[in-house]
Motif scaffolding. Structure first.
Motif, PDB file in Angstrom:
ATOM      1  N   ILE A 145      39.715  37.209  48.763  1.00  0.00           N
ATOM      2  CA  ILE A 145      38.453  37.678  48.194  1.00  0.00           C
ATOM      3  C   ILE A 145      38.712  38.645  47.046  1.00  0.00           C
ATOM      4  O   ILE A 145      39.791  39.236  46.950  1.00  0.00           O
ATOM      5  N   VAL A 146      37.743  38.748  46.161  1.00  0.00           N
ATOM      6  CA  VAL A 146      37.725  39.841  45.203  1.00  0.00           C
ATOM      7  C   VAL A 146      36.508  40.683  45.545  1.00  0.00           C
ATOM      8  O   VAL A 146      35.389  40.169  45.597  1.00  0.00           O
ATOM      9  N   MET A 147      36.751  41.943  45.841  1.00  0.00           N
ATOM     10  CA  MET A 147      35.673  42.862  46.166  1.00  0.00           C
ATOM     11  C   MET A 147      35.358  43.685  44.922  1.00  0.00           C
ATOM     12  O   MET A 147      36.271  44.187  44.255  1.00  0.00           O
ATOM     13  N   VAL A 148      34.095  43.779  44.591  1.00  0.00           N
ATOM     14  CA  VAL A 148      33.650  44.529  43.421  1.00  0.00           C
ATOM     15  C   VAL A 148      32.725  45.631  43.915  1.00  0.00           C
ATOM     16  O   VAL A 148      31.716  45.341  44.551  1.00  0.00           O
ATOM     17  N   THR A 149      33.091  46.875  43.682  1.00  0.00           N
ATOM     18  CA  THR A 149      32.282  47.987  44.160  1.00  0.00           C
ATOM     19  C   THR A 149      31.557  48.635  42.986  1.00  0.00           C
ATOM     20  O   THR A 149      32.179  49.269  42.131  1.00  0.00           O
TER      21      THR A 149
ATOM     22  N   VAL B 187      35.663  33.990  47.524  1.00  0.00           N
ATOM     23  CA  VAL B 187      34.357  34.629  47.408  1.00  0.00           C
ATOM     24  C   VAL B 187      34.478  35.955  46.656  1.00  0.00           C
ATOM     25  O   VAL B 187      35.503  36.647  46.767  1.00  0.00           O
ATOM     26  N   PHE B 188      33.457  36.270  45.868  1.00  0.00           N
ATOM     27  CA  PHE B 188      33.320  37.596  45.292  1.00  0.00           C
ATOM     28  C   PHE B 188      32.381  38.376  46.205  1.00  0.00           C
ATOM     29  O   PHE B 188      31.248  37.935  46.439  1.00  0.00           O
ATOM     30  N   VAL B 189      32.838  39.494  46.721  1.00  0.00           N
ATOM     31  CA  VAL B 189      32.000  40.326  47.578  1.00  0.00           C
ATOM     32  C   VAL B 189      31.561  41.542  46.763  1.00  0.00           C
ATOM     33  O   VAL B 189      32.406  42.276  46.245  1.00  0.00           O
TER      34      VAL B 189
ATOM     35  N   VAL C 174      23.912  37.715  38.694  1.00  0.00           N
ATOM     36  CA  VAL C 174      25.328  37.714  38.301  1.00  0.00           C
ATOM     37  C   VAL C 174      25.924  36.316  38.461  1.00  0.00           C
ATOM     38  O   VAL C 174      26.648  35.820  37.602  1.00  0.00           O
ATOM     39  N   ASN C 175      25.576  35.666  39.551  1.00  0.00           N
ATOM     40  CA  ASN C 175      26.113  34.337  39.838  1.00  0.00           C
ATOM     41  C   ASN C 175      25.703  33.334  38.760  1.00  0.00           C
ATOM     42  O   ASN C 175      26.491  32.470  38.359  1.00  0.00           O
ATOM     43  N   GLN C 176      24.481  33.471  38.264  1.00  0.00           N
ATOM     44  CA  GLN C 176      24.008  32.556  37.215  1.00  0.00           C
ATOM     45  C   GLN C 176      24.909  32.646  35.971  1.00  0.00           C
ATOM     46  O   GLN C 176      25.379  31.627  35.453  1.00  0.00           O
ATOM     47  N   TYR C 177      25.180  33.864  35.521  1.00  0.00           N
ATOM     48  CA  TYR C 177      26.018  34.018  34.330  1.00  0.00           C
ATOM     49  C   TYR C 177      27.474  33.682  34.624  1.00  0.00           C
ATOM     50  O   TYR C 177      28.199  33.186  33.774  1.00  0.00           O
ATOM     51  N   TYR C 178      27.892  33.967  35.843  1.00  0.00           N
ATOM     52  CA  TYR C 178      29.246  33.576  36.243  1.00  0.00           C
ATOM     53  C   TYR C 178      29.421  32.064  36.098  1.00  0.00           C
ATOM     54  O   TYR C 178      30.380  31.593  35.506  1.00  0.00           O
ATOM     55  N   ARG C 179      28.478  31.316  36.661  1.00  0.00           N
ATOM     56  CA  ARG C 179      28.594  29.847  36.631  1.00  0.00           C
ATOM     57  C   ARG C 179      28.637  29.318  35.210  1.00  0.00           C
ATOM     58  O   ARG C 179      29.379  28.386  34.903  1.00  0.00           O
ATOM     59  N   GLU C 180      27.836  29.920  34.333  1.00  0.00           N
ATOM     60  CA  GLU C 180      27.829  29.455  32.939  1.00  0.00           C
ATOM     61  C   GLU C 180      29.176  29.658  32.266  1.00  0.00           C
ATOM     62  O   GLU C 180      29.569  28.894  31.405  1.00  0.00           O
TER      63      GLU C 180
ATOM     64  N   ALA D   8      28.824  37.052  47.634  1.00  0.00           N
ATOM     65  CA  ALA D   8      28.205  37.593  48.847  1.00  0.00           C
ATOM     66  C   ALA D   8      28.046  39.098  48.703  1.00  0.00           C
ATOM     67  O   ALA D   8      28.818  39.754  47.983  1.00  0.00           O
ATOM     68  N   LEU D   9      27.039  39.629  49.377  1.00  0.00           N
ATOM     69  CA  LEU D   9      26.889  41.081  49.413  1.00  0.00           C
ATOM     70  C   LEU D   9      27.847  41.667  50.442  1.00  0.00           C
ATOM     71  O   LEU D   9      28.064  41.069  51.507  1.00  0.00           O
ATOM     72  N   ALA D  10      28.407  42.793  50.122  1.00  0.00           N
ATOM     73  CA  ALA D  10      29.190  43.529  51.115  1.00  0.00           C
ATOM     74  C   ALA D  10      28.253  43.901  52.254  1.00  0.00           C
ATOM     75  O   ALA D  10      27.077  44.144  52.022  1.00  0.00           O
ATOM     76  N   SER D  11      28.756  43.921  53.487  1.00  0.00           N
ATOM     77  CA  SER D  11      27.838  44.172  54.598  1.00  0.00           C
ATOM     78  C   SER D  11      28.244  45.347  55.476  1.00  0.00           C
ATOM     79  O   SER D  11      27.533  45.690  56.400  1.00  0.00           O
TER      80      SER D  11
END
Lengths: 313, 313
Positions: B133-137, B258-260, B276-282, B294-297
């Motif tokens: 995973i890549v976690m982005v805080t 997954v990007f968390v 964010v996912n929309q621009y990522y996909r483009e 995914a959101l961190a939980s």
């Protein structure tokens, strides 16, 4: 650890085969043609016959072989199988299983060719002594391989180390082979450097040896650069700035001990490393400013080395 | 595997401590103050006293504890020692050794706090079931942590996963905290979003609820965005485009499953992920287009979870 291992780097036209001692010494290397006819159905059996021949010739028993590592020109699943390998004509194929059966159960592992090349350079090449490297292959395209703690980062979709496709120029109008625009590969591959040169030549410029060159390649550009040609200097500067900045971003992700630069373009040698390193340092995150740069040293044998290293873990 | 493990996430003001069953269940959590006086000399002994107290209270013997994992607010060497930890007042210190001595030889491991948070989210949080995973805080700054094959990528200089400092805008004139210009953090942190908002408000724009807001924070912006405020929409779009593109480049290096996304800003919830996912996909390299977001939980407990996971390997 047994005494020997085989590294087999399968390309679209030839298979490079190396017999290694597991200490890392290459005992012998040779090539056989890759027979891609009939969906490549003979490729593995041809290799098996060649390995068996070598074992007989050298009187090496099955129990003396630690394993066989195989590099493939396409995406490889974590278990060593492929779903599709266009360059070899293969569809779904379990390489470790099929090759293992052909070789009396000797351990077989398979990986993507760019990734094994990176592993090879880490083991016995430009990254020797390191456990974490980023390998950058400047060829027709820009390939890459990332090794962390001695292990290949293949990625969840086989895109680990696909650093040629980092976007470095959001304003690019010409598409990359991948369909997107502004990829690192569009500027820093052999093709990309030739394109930078054509663009520079099309603009007003001082007289340059490149004006009279019969064809412009990355080599022509770097040869002129070494002769202090001003236009070549501008082209190399642009190349080095784009690559140096791109690698500074990669350092914020993988933070390797060393960047190992290989591929045809890297034959330009130390001047290339120096130029890229200068722009890297200017752009780098403070803790990564001193990350080393090294030339790849195994050339086309890197894949073979990495293949055998796969089975030594 | 023994029955229990402790996760200890040491911050500049409090230490979050968790008693876990090694199955991954949190049995109990509590906090103690971090005493940074006298170069933080009491921190480890305070923690040890607290752990011993809990073991006595619950009648847990030393032989039932698999280990103690510790998260630290600063760079940690591969052996778990630190050279300098400004936030705790520490200079050179071998944490596993000192803490192990204080705890009768129970196994102790230490890692950077952002990295253990990523490991925690992989184990029991937004990345549960994944190995990479890549976690982005997204907090005051933008932090990150990269897990490959279940292992933290710390980096050769402790900069593994420092994704907040990828350069995303070469034209930026304002410096980042790191001294460079155009870092992802300058646009996608809570501070960065507030800045984007101030810039948008300073330009001609339609009437917006943000015009009357007492203070502009990332929360104000996302709240207005959820109410279809047009100006907030533009701000969120800019944020999402920059982050989405940045993550598409990271996918070409680490290629996670997954990007968390965590941190205070992520409290905006699914709308943030979607944007964010929309621009990522483009922007993404074709094989990585479908990488999940995914959101961190685990919120502020992520570090504690990751700490205990450290000692379960």
């Amino acid at each position: 650890m047994k005494k020997y291992g085989f590294g087999v780097d399968i390309g679209g036209t030839t298979c490079k085969i190396g017999l290694f001692e597991t200490t890392g010494d290459l005992a012998e290397k040779w090539e056989i043609p890759t027979d891609t006819s009939e969906e490549g159905k003979n490729i593995l059996s041809d290799i098996a016959a060649s390995l068996r021949g070598k074992m007989a010739e050298r009187n090496i028993g099955k129990d003396e072989v630690e394993g066989i590592g195989i590099g493939l020109p396409g995406p490889v699943q974590p278990d060593g199988s492929v779903l599709l390998c266009v360059n070899l004509g293969w569809k779904e194929k379990n390489i470790p299983k099929e090759m293992g059966d052909l070789m009396d159960g000797i351990q077989v592992k398979a990986e993507n060719d760019a990734n094994v090349a990176a592993l090879g350079e880490m083991w016995q090449g430009g990254g020797k002594g390191c456990k974490s490297i980023v390998m950058v292959t400047l060829g027709t395209g820009v390939g890459g391989g990332i090794i962390v703690d001695g292990k290949i980062v293949s990625g969840a979709h086989g895109a680990g180390g696909e650093i040629g496709h980092i976007t470095v120029n959001p304003h690019e109008s010409v598409p990359c082979n991948c369909g997107r625009k502004g990829c690192l590969e569009q500027y820093c591959s052999a093709t990309g450097i030739a394109r930078l040169a054509q663009e520079a030549l099309a603009q007003d410029h001082e007289v340059s040896v490149l004006d009279k060159a019969a064809g412009i390649s990355a080599k022509t550009v770097f040869d002129a650069y070494k002769e202090q040609d001003k236009l070549a200097g501008q082209i190399v500067e642009k190349f080095a700035r784009i690559l140096g900045k791109g690698l500074s971003n990669i350092a914020c992700v993988a933070d390797p001990e060393v960047f190992v630069i290989g591929g045809g373009v890297s034959k330009a040698g130390e001047v290339l490393i120096q130029a890229v390193n200068q722009y890297y340092r200017e752009a780098a995150f403070p803790s990564c400013v001193h990350t080393r740069f090294a030339l790849a040293s195994l050339g086309n044998d890197a894949g073979m080395y990495g293949c055998v290293k796969l089975v030594l873990e």
